[in-house]
Design a protein around this motif. Structure first.
Motif, short mmCIF file in Angstrom:
data_model
loop_
_atom_site.label_atom_id
_atom_site.label_comp_id
_atom_site.label_asym_id
_atom_site.label_seq_id
_atom_site.Cartn_x
_atom_site.Cartn_y
_atom_site.Cartn_z
N ASP A 146 -3.89 17.17 10.72
CA ASP A 146 -4.25 18.41 11.41
C ASP A 146 -5.32 18.13 12.47
OD1 ASP A 146 -2.46 19.81 9.80
OD2 ASP A 146 -4.01 20.33 8.33
N ALA A 147 -6.23 17.20 12.18
CA ALA A 147 -7.25 16.79 13.16
C ALA A 147 -6.59 16.06 14.32
CB ALA A 147 -8.30 15.90 12.49
N ILE A 148 -5.61 15.23 14.02
CA ILE A 148 -4.89 14.51 15.07
C ILE A 148 -4.14 15.51 15.95
CG2 ILE A 148 -3.05 12.84 15.52
CD1 ILE A 148 -3.97 11.48 12.82
N ALA A 149 -3.51 16.50 15.33
CA ALA A 149 -2.80 17.53 16.10
C ALA A 149 -3.78 18.29 17.01
CB ALA A 149 -2.09 18.50 15.16
N ALA A 150 -4.97 18.60 16.50
CA ALA A 150 -5.97 19.30 17.31
C ALA A 150 -6.43 18.44 18.48
CB ALA A 150 -7.16 19.71 16.44
N LEU A 151 -6.64 17.15 18.22
CA LEU A 151 -7.02 16.24 19.30
C LEU A 151 -5.93 16.22 20.37
CD1 LEU A 151 -8.87 13.77 20.34
CD2 LEU A 151 -7.02 12.41 19.35
N LEU A 152 -4.68 16.07 19.95
CA LEU A 152 -3.58 16.03 20.90
C LEU A 152 -3.45 17.34 21.68
CD1 LEU A 152 -0.92 14.14 18.74
CD2 LEU A 152 -2.32 13.21 20.61
N ALA A 153 -3.71 18.46 21.00
CA ALA A 153 -3.64 19.77 21.65
C ALA A 153 -4.70 19.90 22.75
CB ALA A 153 -3.81 20.89 20.63
N SER A 154 -5.76 19.13 22.66
CA SER A 154 -6.83 19.19 23.65
C SER A 154 -6.60 18.22 24.81
CB SER A 154 -8.18 18.85 22.99
OG SER A 154 -8.29 17.45 22.76
N SER A 155 -5.43 17.60 24.84
CA SER A 155 -5.17 16.51 25.76
C SER A 155 -4.18 16.90 26.85
CB SER A 155 -4.66 15.30 24.98
OG SER A 155 -5.60 14.95 23.98
N GLY A 156 -3.69 15.90 27.58
CA GLY A 156 -2.72 16.12 28.64
C GLY A 156 -1.41 16.68 28.12
N ARG A 157 -0.57 17.18 29.04
CA ARG A 157 0.64 17.92 28.68
C ARG A 157 1.54 17.22 27.67
NH1 ARG A 157 6.01 19.22 31.11
NH2 ARG A 157 6.43 21.33 30.40
N GLY A 158 1.89 15.98 27.91
CA GLY A 158 2.77 15.26 26.99
C GLY A 158 2.17 15.15 25.60
N TRP A 159 0.89 14.87 25.54
CA TRP A 159 0.19 14.76 24.26
C TRP A 159 0.10 16.13 23.58
CZ3 TRP A 159 0.08 10.15 22.38
CH2 TRP A 159 0.00 9.05 23.22
N ARG A 160 -0.07 17.20 24.37
CA ARG A 160 -0.12 18.56 23.78
C ARG A 160 1.20 18.88 23.10
NH1 ARG A 160 -2.85 20.13 28.64
NH2 ARG A 160 -0.92 21.04 29.39
N ILE A 161 2.30 18.46 23.72
CA ILE A 161 3.62 18.69 23.11
C ILE A 161 3.71 17.94 21.77
CG2 ILE A 161 6.09 18.24 23.38
CD1 ILE A 161 5.63 18.74 26.44
N ALA A 162 3.23 16.70 21.74
CA ALA A 162 3.24 15.93 20.48
C ALA A 162 2.37 16.62 19.44
CB ALA A 162 2.74 14.51 20.74
N GLY A 163 1.22 17.15 19.85
CA GLY A 163 0.34 17.87 18.92
C GLY A 163 1.01 19.12 18.38
N ALA A 164 1.74 19.84 19.25
CA ALA A 164 2.46 21.04 18.80
C ALA A 164 3.56 20.64 17.81
CB ALA A 164 3.06 21.78 19.99
N GLY A 165 4.21 19.51 18.07
CA GLY A 165 5.25 19.03 17.14
C GLY A 165 4.69 18.71 15.78
N LEU A 166 3.48 18.18 15.76
CA LEU A 166 2.83 17.82 14.50
C LEU A 166 2.46 19.07 13.69
CD1 LEU A 166 1.92 15.41 12.85
CD2 LEU A 166 -0.16 15.32 14.21
N ARG A 167 2.40 20.21 14.35
CA ARG A 167 2.05 21.47 13.67
C ARG A 167 3.27 22.22 13.14
NH1 ARG A 167 -2.76 23.30 17.73
NH2 ARG A 167 -4.37 22.16 16.64
N ILE A 168 4.48 21.79 13.47
CA ILE A 168 5.68 22.44 12.96
C ILE A 168 5.69 22.26 11.45
CG2 ILE A 168 8.21 22.37 12.95
CD1 ILE A 168 8.01 21.35 15.88
N PRO A 169 5.86 23.35 10.68
CA PRO A 169 5.69 23.27 9.21
C PRO A 169 6.36 22.08 8.51
CG PRO A 169 5.84 25.55 9.86
CD PRO A 169 6.11 24.73 11.11
N PRO A 170 7.65 21.78 8.76
CA PRO A 170 8.22 20.64 8.04
C PRO A 170 7.59 19.31 8.45
CG PRO A 170 9.97 21.94 9.09
CD PRO A 170 8.66 22.51 9.52
N VAL A 171 7.24 19.19 9.73
CA VAL A 171 6.60 17.96 10.20
C VAL A 171 5.22 17.85 9.59
CG1 VAL A 171 5.76 16.72 12.24
CG2 VAL A 171 7.93 17.97 12.35
N ARG A 172 4.48 18.95 9.60
CA ARG A 172 3.13 18.96 9.02
C ARG A 172 3.19 18.62 7.53
NH1 ARG A 172 -0.49 22.75 6.59
NH2 ARG A 172 -2.63 22.16 7.10
#
Length: 132
Positions: free
Chosen positions: A66-92
């Motif tokens: 969840d910390a990694i997802a938050a870091l990615l969400a604070s980053s550039g567009r491609g990384w934000r998408i990866a962070g959002a993917g990490l927050r999808i319930p089955p992925v999380r």
């Protein structure tokens, strides 16, 4: 300023933090917990030994994937998408067991050393008994 806290005594964790600093454009401060002002961040050593930590500039907190997802969400567009993917319930849901496995075996990871290994008793307490 948001802060991402990792274990600076672990070579694998340090290698990952160096990757973040080189490759992931984020305004967050990336700091080993051993040099962080844990009291100011509202963190304990035990929390930091258990998992990476995120403390957002808004006071939000997260640990592990969840910390990694938050870091990615604070980053550039491609990384934000990866962070959002990490927050999808089955992925999380899958990310936490994977994170615990990596944490338990971080001394075996690329860049890891024997110094990365927590004592077995500590690993069992934090991540549960290992299967092998």
């Amino acid at each position: 300023m948001s802060t991402f806290v990792y274990d600076g005594d672990c070579a694998f964790c340090t290698s990952c933090a160096e990757f973040i600093e080189r490759r992931i454009p984020t305004g967050a401060r990336v700091v080993p917990w051993q040099f962080a002002e844990l009291d100011r961040l509202g963190l304990t050593e035990a929390e930091c030994e258990e998992a990476v930590q995120w403390v957002g500039s808004d006071g939000s907190r997260a640990a592990g994937p969840d910390a990694i997802a938050a870091l990615l969400a604070s980053s550039g567009r491609g990384w934000r998408i990866a962070g959002a993917g990490l927050r999808i319930p089955p992925v999380r849901a899958a990310a936490w067991p994977a994170y615990r496995w990596v944490a338990r075996n971080r001394h075996r990871m690329p860049g890891g050393t024997a110094a990365c290994s927590l004592p077995q008793e500590t690993r069992d307490r934090l991540y549960g008994p290992s299967a092998g």
